[in-house]
Design a protein around this motif. Structure first.
Motif, PDB file in Angstrom:
ATOM      1  N   LEU A  58     -35.458 -50.032 -40.927  1.00 54.59           N
ATOM      2  CA  LEU A  58     -35.055 -51.328 -41.463  1.00 54.59           C
ATOM      3  C   LEU A  58     -33.912 -51.176 -42.465  1.00 54.59           C
ATOM      4  O   LEU A  58     -32.995 -52.007 -42.515  1.00 54.59           O
ATOM      5  CB  LEU A  58     -36.263 -52.007 -42.133  1.00 54.59           C
ATOM      6  CG  LEU A  58     -36.082 -53.463 -42.566  1.00 54.59           C
ATOM      7  CD1 LEU A  58     -35.755 -54.346 -41.358  1.00 54.59           C
ATOM      8  CD2 LEU A  58     -37.352 -53.967 -43.244  1.00 54.59           C
ATOM      9  N   THR A  59     -33.935 -50.095 -43.223  1.00 54.31           N
ATOM     10  CA  THR A  59     -32.851 -49.838 -44.188  1.00 54.31           C
ATOM     11  C   THR A  59     -31.520 -49.683 -43.472  1.00 54.31           C
ATOM     12  O   THR A  59     -30.478 -50.152 -43.961  1.00 54.31           O
ATOM     13  CB  THR A  59     -33.159 -48.563 -44.997  1.00 54.31           C
ATOM     14  OG1 THR A  59     -34.395 -48.726 -45.680  1.00 54.31           O
ATOM     15  CG2 THR A  59     -32.057 -48.278 -46.002  1.00 54.31           C
ATOM     16  N   ARG A 116     -37.899 -62.474 -42.484  1.00 54.82           N
ATOM     17  CA  ARG A 116     -37.941 -63.465 -43.575  1.00 54.82           C
ATOM     18  C   ARG A 116     -38.838 -64.639 -43.199  1.00 54.82           C
ATOM     19  O   ARG A 116     -39.603 -65.144 -44.024  1.00 54.82           O
ATOM     20  CB  ARG A 116     -36.529 -63.941 -43.907  1.00 54.82           C
ATOM     21  CG  ARG A 116     -35.688 -62.925 -44.673  1.00 54.82           C
ATOM     22  CD  ARG A 116     -34.415 -63.554 -45.212  1.00 54.82           C
ATOM     23  NE  ARG A 116     -33.526 -63.969 -44.132  1.00 54.82           N
ATOM     24  CZ  ARG A 116     -32.589 -63.194 -43.599  1.00 54.82           C
ATOM     25  NH1 ARG A 116     -32.426 -61.941 -44.040  1.00 54.82           N
ATOM     26  NH2 ARG A 116     -31.804 -63.635 -42.639  1.00 54.82           N
ATOM     27  N   CYS A 124     -25.298 -55.240 -34.956  1.00 56.74           N
ATOM     28  CA  CYS A 124     -25.356 -56.068 -36.159  1.00 56.74           C
ATOM     29  C   CYS A 124     -25.889 -57.461 -35.843  1.00 56.74           C
ATOM     30  O   CYS A 124     -26.666 -58.035 -36.610  1.00 56.74           O
ATOM     31  CB  CYS A 124     -23.982 -56.156 -36.796  1.00 56.74           C
ATOM     32  SG  CYS A 124     -23.947 -57.119 -38.328  1.00 56.74           S
ATOM     33  N   ARG A 164     -30.254 -53.193 -42.484  1.00 56.20           N
ATOM     34  CA  ARG A 164     -29.757 -53.924 -43.660  1.00 56.20           C
ATOM     35  C   ARG A 164     -28.397 -53.376 -44.091  1.00 56.20           C
ATOM     36  O   ARG A 164     -27.508 -54.141 -44.511  1.00 56.20           O
ATOM     37  CB  ARG A 164     -30.771 -53.823 -44.797  1.00 56.20           C
ATOM     38  CG  ARG A 164     -32.098 -54.509 -44.488  1.00 56.20           C
ATOM     39  CD  ARG A 164     -33.120 -54.342 -45.597  1.00 56.20           C
ATOM     40  NE  ARG A 164     -32.689 -55.009 -46.819  1.00 56.20           N
ATOM     41  CZ  ARG A 164     -32.578 -54.411 -47.999  1.00 56.20           C
ATOM     42  NH1 ARG A 164     -32.841 -53.113 -48.117  1.00 56.20           N
ATOM     43  NH2 ARG A 164     -32.185 -55.095 -49.057  1.00 56.20           N
ATOM     44  N   VAL A 187     -25.625 -54.675 -41.652  1.00 54.80           N
ATOM     45  CA  VAL A 187     -25.292 -56.072 -41.937  1.00 54.80           C
ATOM     46  C   VAL A 187     -24.487 -56.170 -43.230  1.00 54.80           C
ATOM     47  O   VAL A 187     -23.520 -56.951 -43.321  1.00 54.80           O
ATOM     48  CB  VAL A 187     -26.581 -56.911 -42.033  1.00 54.80           C
ATOM     49  CG1 VAL A 187     -26.267 -58.318 -42.546  1.00 54.80           C
ATOM     50  CG2 VAL A 187     -27.259 -56.994 -40.670  1.00 54.80           C
ATOM     51  N   ALA A 188     -24.841 -55.383 -44.218  1.00 56.66           N
ATOM     52  CA  ALA A 188     -24.117 -55.418 -45.486  1.00 56.66           C
ATOM     53  C   ALA A 188     -22.687 -54.931 -45.326  1.00 56.66           C
ATOM     54  O   ALA A 188     -21.756 -55.468 -45.948  1.00 56.66           O
ATOM     55  CB  ALA A 188     -24.852 -54.574 -46.531  1.00 56.66           C
ATOM     56  N   LEU A 192     -33.866 -59.340 -39.140  1.00 59.66           N
ATOM     57  CA  LEU A 192     -34.061 -59.619 -40.565  1.00 59.66           C
ATOM     58  C   LEU A 192     -34.462 -61.079 -40.791  1.00 59.66           C
ATOM     59  O   LEU A 192     -35.297 -61.375 -41.653  1.00 59.66           O
ATOM     60  CB  LEU A 192     -32.784 -59.294 -41.339  1.00 59.66           C
ATOM     61  CG  LEU A 192     -32.382 -57.807 -41.346  1.00 59.66           C
ATOM     62  CD1 LEU A 192     -31.029 -57.626 -42.035  1.00 59.66           C
ATOM     63  CD2 LEU A 192     -33.443 -56.965 -42.040  1.00 59.66           C
ATOM     64  N   ARG A 207     -29.279 -58.954 -37.560  1.00 54.72           N
ATOM     65  CA  ARG A 207     -29.413 -60.225 -38.303  1.00 54.72           C
ATOM     66  C   ARG A 207     -30.630 -61.017 -37.790  1.00 54.72           C
ATOM     67  O   ARG A 207     -31.356 -61.626 -38.583  1.00 54.72           O
ATOM     68  CB  ARG A 207     -28.150 -61.060 -38.143  1.00 54.72           C
ATOM     69  CG  ARG A 207     -26.919 -60.497 -38.839  1.00 54.72           C
ATOM     70  CD  ARG A 207     -25.764 -61.473 -38.737  1.00 54.72           C
ATOM     71  NE  ARG A 207     -24.514 -60.866 -39.171  1.00 54.72           N
ATOM     72  CZ  ARG A 207     -24.122 -60.785 -40.444  1.00 54.72           C
ATOM     73  NH1 ARG A 207     -24.901 -61.280 -41.400  1.00 54.72           N
ATOM     74  NH2 ARG A 207     -22.969 -60.233 -40.747  1.00 54.72           N
ATOM     75  N   LEU A 232     -26.859 -53.274 -51.811  1.00 59.37           N
ATOM     76  CA  LEU A 232     -28.231 -52.831 -51.535  1.00 59.37           C
ATOM     77  C   LEU A 232     -28.789 -51.942 -52.642  1.00 59.37           C
ATOM     78  O   LEU A 232     -29.880 -51.394 -52.491  1.00 59.37           O
ATOM     79  CB  LEU A 232     -28.268 -52.078 -50.201  1.00 59.37           C
ATOM     80  CG  LEU A 232     -27.850 -52.880 -48.964  1.00 59.37           C
ATOM     81  CD1 LEU A 232     -27.870 -52.004 -47.719  1.00 59.37           C
ATOM     82  CD2 LEU A 232     -28.753 -54.088 -48.769  1.00 59.37           C
TER      83      LEU A 232
END
Length: 326
Positions: free
Chosen positions: A13-14, A86, A75, A17, A20-21, A82, A79, A35
């Motif tokens: 998961l890292t 959420r 990517c 993220r 995406v960042a 993620l 998204r 992050l």
């Protein structure tokens, strides 16, 4: 396609993220800052992800970092992953707050005409995320389902006796009255006696029903012969239809026919039999955890019961005292 599934087994998961960042910030350094990672840690995570996939995901540019075509493809999926997480977190919060979930309710007929529909209407309006299933039946048919875990709660009138392991929460006492169709010859008759009513057919529960046992006990207590002509049913739809189309009479809790009386189809006959039975209430298994959605449902049941509340009649000359079998 490899059977090793590198995305599932090697990408964390890292990593998603971070990808995406990088896409959002335009550089590996800026992504690391977003992050709260060091740049070396971000560089290491990116290399791990690329090595695991066997693909180059990010290239350096004069102004920072850019995603490769495969990087853009991953990517886009990252998204979505993620966003789903959420949403799942939000769903979990709603679950713990009692806004979503499933409630399975058993209802005895005494609660199905007013109490349960009113509570369902209010719940659906305020908490559409709670799925509600309602089953109507007798205490004999519904209690085993409650004990087996097929039902979350029962709502109705119960003779619990000494049965252990159950929580019984009384909601309200019922006022029992004699009902007949608005056309009935006794509808406008003053000074009725029980003998007057016994000249007409009665609608009664079947002999196995606790309410029927209480009615039979009532007649024995008063030393009055029971009705000679009866129809046996606990189906309130049938009861209401018979009252509207025949000269039958029935003894029922006032709350069950309140709407029909208000609408003028059925009349209460002016005779008080002073019959008292156990209150309408909620029964559940004591040791079984109450899910948040069930707690929310019970809150609406209590609110609806308050609207139907009939204060107990003090000093009634007869009170049924019965127990569940076995």
């Amino acid at each position: 396609m490899s059977s090793l599934h590198p995305l599932l087994n090697r990408v964390r998961l890292t990593h998603l993220r971070l990808l995406v960042a990088i896409a959002d910030s335009g550089s590996l350094l800026a992504a690391a800052q977003l992050l709260h990672m060091s740049q070396p840690a971000a560089t290491k995570a990116l290399k791990q992800m690329e090595a695991g996939l066997g693909e180059t995901l990010v290239t350096r540019t004069a102004t920072g970092s850019a995603l490769t075509p495969v990087g853009h493809l991953l990517c886009h999926r990252a998204r979505q992953v993620l966003a789903e997480l959420r949403d799942a977190e939000h769903d979990i919060e709603l679950f713990h707050e009692g806004h979503v979930g499933q409630v399975i309710v058993g209802s005895l007929p005494v609660a199905t005409t007013s109490l349960v529909p009113q509570a369902v209407s209010r719940l659906n309006q305020d908490h559409p995320g709670i799925a509600l299933r309602v089953f109507e039946g007798s205490s004999e048919s519904l209690f085993p389902r409650l004990m087996q875990g097929d039902l979350d709660v029962l709502i109705g009138r119960f003779w619990l006796g000494e049965q252990s392991g159950l929580v019984n929460e009384p909601l309200f006492d019922s006022e029992f009255r004699i009902a007949a169709g608005a056309h009935h010859p006794l509808a406008a008759h003053a000074g009725l006696t029980l003998d007057d009513l016994l000249t007409y057919p009665w609608i009664l529960p079947p002999p196995s029903d606790h309410f029927r046992v209480a009615i039979d006990d009532f007649f024995r207590y008063r030393r009055v012969r029971p009705p000679a002509h009866i129809v046996e049913t606990t189906a309130y739809g049938v009861v209401r239809g018979l009252l509207r189309t025949t000269n039958m009479v029935v003894l029922l809790p006032e709350v069950t026919l309140r709407d029909d009386v208000r609408d003028g189809f059925i009349r209460w006959l002016p005779l008080n039999l002073e019959l008292r039975l156990p209150p309408v209430g909620i029964v559940r298994v004591a040791q079984r955890p109450v899910a948040p959605a069930v707690q929310t449902w019970l809150r609406y049941v209590r609110q609806s019961a308050a609207d139907l509340l009939t204060p107990p009649a003090p000093g009634a000359p007869f009170k049924a005292s019965l127990s569940l079998p076995g």
